[in-house]
Write an enzyme that holds these catalytic residues in place. Sequence first.
Site, PDB file in Angstrom:
ATOM      1  N   CYS A  84      -6.671  -1.534   3.885  1.00 43.52           N
ATOM      2  CA  CYS A  84      -6.468  -2.782   3.153  1.00 43.52           C
ATOM      3  C   CYS A  84      -6.515  -3.981   4.109  1.00 43.52           C
ATOM      4  CB  CYS A  84      -5.180  -2.712   2.342  1.00 43.52           C
ATOM      5  SG  CYS A  84      -5.057  -4.001   1.070  1.00 43.52           S
ATOM      6  N   HIS A 194      -6.311   2.161  -0.838  1.00 42.29           N
ATOM      7  CA  HIS A 194      -5.161   2.797  -0.193  1.00 42.29           C
ATOM      8  C   HIS A 194      -5.282   4.320  -0.312  1.00 42.29           C
ATOM      9  CE1 HIS A 194      -2.571  -0.727   0.614  1.00 42.29           C
ATOM     10  NE2 HIS A 194      -3.242  -1.251  -0.396  1.00 42.29           N
ATOM     11  N   GLU A 196      -3.443   6.534   1.007  1.00 45.33           N
ATOM     12  CA  GLU A 196      -2.112   7.145   0.890  1.00 45.33           C
ATOM     13  C   GLU A 196      -1.595   7.121  -0.543  1.00 45.33           C
ATOM     14  OE1 GLU A 196      -1.138   2.773   1.383  1.00 45.33           O
ATOM     15  OE2 GLU A 196      -2.705   4.163   2.037  1.00 45.33           O
TER      16      GLU A 196
END
Length: 214
Positions: A84, A194, A196
């Site tokens: 990001c 993202h 994650e």
Amino acid sequence: MKIIMIAIIDYGMGNLKSVFNAFKQVAPEADIKVTSNPTDIKQAHHVVFPGQGAMPDCIRELDERNLRSSVIEAAKTKPFLGICIGLQMLFDKSEEGNVDGLGLLGGTIKRFNNQNTADESGHKLKIPHMGWNEVSQTNHHPLWKNINNNDRFYFVHSYYLESNDKNIVSAETSYAQKFCCAIAKENIFAVQFHPEKSSIAGLQLIKNFVQWSV
């Protein structure tokens, strides 16, 4: 067996816990440190720069913590994953606060145009771009291993990369317009989404990064 040391850079921003947990899930044997210590970053085999928030805050916090030179050195010398803001700060300039980035790559971070943001049916799209979206891979790269083309990843952002260097583009997505959502150059790989927060595909990308050698 060699234990891989992974440094997740802590500059006071971003959801560091979720990034750490994702790395720990795919690489439980690795030595993973969330750190703002330049020595840890220098000694790490792999470096991760995660981020959420605004570009001016990112650059300010980097400098206040004396991390700029460590980040630049890591991005030049070892496997480096930007997430990001970790993608955006690699480039020359951002319209967010009209600030300079680190200038490691050529390009400008632009804001989505609220007036022109609509889907193919003419329905106005919200800014920020938030939620799941398909990622179209534009080249072969070790970090796309076992990830299907057009798999969906999770995005939260109002700014996107505009660069004349098409050779660095590794994936694109569409939100009213097609834009670059992943870049790759030598030892750097960075994504606007993202991983994650992106379920199976995101964890696979993180696993691929841990296994990546350059």
